[in-house]
Design a protein around this motif. Structure first.
Motif, PDB file in Angstrom:
ATOM      1  N   MET A 181      38.277  43.190  52.361  1.00 13.63           N
ATOM      2  CA  MET A 181      38.694  42.082  53.223  1.00 13.63           C
ATOM      3  C   MET A 181      37.890  40.858  52.862  1.00 13.63           C
ATOM      4  SD  MET A 181      39.243  42.144  57.320  1.00 13.63           S
ATOM      5  CE  MET A 181      40.245  40.918  58.162  1.00 13.63           C
ATOM      6  N   GLY A 182      38.578  39.736  52.777  1.00 11.64           N
ATOM      7  CA  GLY A 182      37.856  38.529  52.402  1.00 11.64           C
ATOM      8  C   GLY A 182      38.733  37.310  52.376  1.00 11.64           C
ATOM      9  N   TRP A 183      38.285  36.313  51.609  1.00  5.19           N
ATOM     10  CA  TRP A 183      38.907  34.999  51.587  1.00  5.19           C
ATOM     11  C   TRP A 183      39.190  34.545  50.159  1.00  5.19           C
ATOM     12  CZ3 TRP A 183      40.190  32.697  56.129  1.00  5.19           C
ATOM     13  CH2 TRP A 183      39.600  33.204  57.293  1.00  5.19           C
ATOM     14  N   TYR A 184      40.373  33.979  49.979  1.00  9.45           N
ATOM     15  CA  TYR A 184      40.752  33.279  48.771  1.00  9.45           C
ATOM     16  C   TYR A 184      41.048  31.832  49.159  1.00  9.45           C
ATOM     17  CZ  TYR A 184      41.312  37.532  45.967  1.00  9.45           C
ATOM     18  OH  TYR A 184      41.092  38.691  45.265  1.00  9.45           O
ATOM     19  N   ARG A 185      41.148  30.978  48.162  1.00  9.02           N
ATOM     20  CA  ARG A 185      41.565  29.599  48.419  1.00  9.02           C
ATOM     21  C   ARG A 185      42.422  29.092  47.279  1.00  9.02           C
ATOM     22  NH1 ARG A 185      35.717  26.430  47.814  1.00  9.02           N
ATOM     23  NH2 ARG A 185      35.477  26.716  45.563  1.00  9.02           N
ATOM     24  N   GLN A 186      43.256  28.112  47.597  1.00 12.09           N
ATOM     25  CA  GLN A 186      44.109  27.503  46.587  1.00 12.09           C
ATOM     26  C   GLN A 186      44.128  26.003  46.804  1.00 12.09           C
ATOM     27  OE1 GLN A 186      48.084  29.117  46.273  1.00 12.09           O
ATOM     28  NE2 GLN A 186      48.261  28.390  44.173  1.00 12.09           N
ATOM     29  N   ALA A 187      43.619  25.286  45.819  1.00 12.16           N
ATOM     30  CA  ALA A 187      43.632  23.830  45.851  1.00 12.16           C
ATOM     31  C   ALA A 187      44.913  23.336  45.186  1.00 12.16           C
ATOM     32  CB  ALA A 187      42.410  23.285  45.124  1.00 12.16           C
TER      33      ALA A 187
ATOM     34  N   GLY B  51      35.047  47.563  48.754  1.00 12.44           N
ATOM     35  CA  GLY B  51      35.237  48.877  49.345  1.00 12.44           C
ATOM     36  C   GLY B  51      33.947  49.585  49.684  1.00 12.44           C
ATOM     37  N   SER B  52      32.879  49.239  48.983  1.00 14.97           N
ATOM     38  CA  SER B  52      31.576  49.860  49.236  1.00 14.97           C
ATOM     39  C   SER B  52      30.791  49.110  50.306  1.00 14.97           C
ATOM     40  CB  SER B  52      30.758  49.896  47.946  1.00 14.97           C
ATOM     41  OG  SER B  52      30.472  48.586  47.503  1.00 14.97           O
ATOM     42  N   GLY B  53      31.349  48.014  50.796  1.00 19.31           N
ATOM     43  CA  GLY B  53      30.675  47.253  51.833  1.00 19.31           C
ATOM     44  C   GLY B  53      29.808  46.127  51.321  1.00 19.31           C
ATOM     45  N   SER B  54      29.712  46.000  50.019  1.00 15.34           N
ATOM     46  CA  SER B  54      28.926  44.904  49.463  1.00 15.34           C
ATOM     47  C   SER B  54      29.745  43.618  49.499  1.00 15.34           C
ATOM     48  CB  SER B  54      28.499  45.223  48.037  1.00 15.34           C
ATOM     49  OG  SER B  54      29.630  45.402  47.220  1.00 15.34           O
ATOM     50  N   THR B  55      29.071  42.494  49.263  1.00 18.97           N
ATOM     51  CA  THR B  55      29.747  41.206  49.290  1.00 18.97           C
ATOM     52  C   THR B  55      29.793  40.601  47.900  1.00 18.97           C
ATOM     53  OG1 THR B  55      27.671  40.118  49.878  1.00 18.97           O
ATOM     54  CG2 THR B  55      29.143  40.717  51.685  1.00 18.97           C
ATOM     55  N   VAL B  56      30.846  39.862  47.665  1.00 18.15           N
ATOM     56  CA  VAL B  56      31.046  39.166  46.399  1.00 18.15           C
ATOM     57  C   VAL B  56      31.373  37.717  46.717  1.00 18.15           C
ATOM     58  CG1 VAL B  56      32.471  38.996  44.341  1.00 18.15           C
ATOM     59  CG2 VAL B  56      31.866  41.241  45.243  1.00 18.15           C
ATOM     60  N   TYR B  57      30.765  36.799  45.987  1.00 23.67           N
ATOM     61  CA  TYR B  57      31.025  35.370  46.156  1.00 23.67           C
ATOM     62  C   TYR B  57      31.355  34.749  44.798  1.00 23.67           C
ATOM     63  CZ  TYR B  57      28.648  35.713  50.697  1.00 23.67           C
ATOM     64  OH  TYR B  57      28.285  36.048  51.983  1.00 23.67           O
ATOM     65  N   THR B  58      32.250  33.780  44.809  1.00 25.39           N
ATOM     66  CA  THR B  58      32.439  33.016  43.597  1.00 25.39           C
ATOM     67  C   THR B  58      31.230  32.106  43.410  1.00 25.39           C
ATOM     68  OG1 THR B  58      34.051  31.695  42.365  1.00 25.39           O
ATOM     69  CG2 THR B  58      33.656  31.064  44.641  1.00 25.39           C
ATOM     70  N   ASP B  59      30.896  31.808  42.165  1.00 26.66           N
ATOM     71  CA  ASP B  59      29.644  31.094  41.883  1.00 26.66           C
ATOM     72  C   ASP B  59      29.545  29.750  42.606  1.00 26.66           C
ATOM     73  OD1 ASP B  59      29.274  32.157  38.382  1.00 26.66           O
ATOM     74  OD2 ASP B  59      28.748  33.133  40.287  1.00 26.66           O
ATOM     75  N   SER B  60      30.651  29.060  42.731  1.00 24.24           N
ATOM     76  CA  SER B  60      30.601  27.703  43.277  1.00 24.24           C
ATOM     77  C   SER B  60      30.243  27.650  44.756  1.00 24.24           C
ATOM     78  CB  SER B  60      31.940  26.991  43.045  1.00 24.24           C
ATOM     79  OG  SER B  60      32.978  27.655  43.719  1.00 24.24           O
ATOM     80  N   VAL B  61      30.296  28.784  45.454  1.00 27.08           N
ATOM     81  CA  VAL B  61      29.989  28.770  46.894  1.00 27.08           C
ATOM     82  C   VAL B  61      28.709  29.522  47.233  1.00 27.08           C
ATOM     83  CG1 VAL B  61      32.453  28.641  47.380  1.00 27.08           C
ATOM     84  CG2 VAL B  61      31.280  30.846  47.588  1.00 27.08           C
ATOM     85  N   LYS B  62      28.091  30.143  46.249  1.00 21.87           N
ATOM     86  CA  LYS B  62      26.870  30.909  46.506  1.00 21.87           C
ATOM     87  C   LYS B  62      25.788  30.003  47.082  1.00 21.87           C
ATOM     88  CE  LYS B  62      27.554  34.511  43.022  1.00 21.87           C
ATOM     89  NZ  LYS B  62      27.097  35.081  41.722  1.00 21.87           N
ATOM     90  N   GLY B  63      25.154  30.478  48.134  1.00 27.28           N
ATOM     91  CA  GLY B  63      24.118  29.700  48.797  1.00 27.28           C
ATOM     92  C   GLY B  63      24.643  28.737  49.849  1.00 27.28           C
ATOM     93  N   ARG B  64      25.941  28.536  49.883  1.00 24.69           N
ATOM     94  CA  ARG B  64      26.533  27.627  50.872  1.00 24.69           C
ATOM     95  C   ARG B  64      27.453  28.357  51.850  1.00 24.69           C
ATOM     96  NH1 ARG B  64      30.022  23.830  49.295  1.00 24.69           N
ATOM     97  NH2 ARG B  64      30.770  24.990  47.470  1.00 24.69           N
TER      98      ARG B  64
END
Length: 114
Positions: free
Chosen positions: A34-40, A53-66
């Motif tokens: 479950m998560g979020w996508y975006r389309q500009a 599925g394992s419960g870990s989180t993944v972020y695209t590089d441009s949003v990491k830390g924000r």
């Protein structure tokens, strides 16, 4: 069938914050992803952040830390806290989940502009 309802989009100035919410309802089995996508405009839809599925989180590089993704399993709800927003974050944000099938929300507009 699973329904995803998003809320929390809007217009914000650069440097501001928004919090998106996505609630899942319907015939829910185990939600694996479950998560979020975006389309500009003029661009392909891209992953922003998700729980795997394992419960870990993944972020695209441009949003990491924000941006920070979080969830309330009891409510089948996922959140996206977006801080230090930039004009390039402007997009339609879509909630996504996989639960015996792939499901998408209707999308919520996020506009970052002064």
């Amino acid at each position: 069938q699973v329904q995803l309802v998003e809320s929390g989009g809007g217009l914000v100035q650069p440097g501001g914050s928004l919090r998106l919410s996505c609630a899942a309802s319907g015939r829910i089995f185990r939600i694996n992803v479950m998560g979020w996508y975006r389309q500009a405009p003029g661009k392909e839809r891209e992953l922003v952040a998700q729980f795997t599925g394992s419960g870990s989180t993944v972020y695209t590089d441009s949003v990491k830390g924000r941006f920070t993704i979080s969830r309330d399993n009891a409510k089948n709800t996922v959140y996206l806290q977006m801080n230090t927003l930039k004009p390039e974050d402007t997009a339609v944000y879509y909630c996504y989940c996989y639960s015996a099938g792939a499901y998408w929300g209707q999308g919520t507009q996020v506009t970052v502009s002064s």
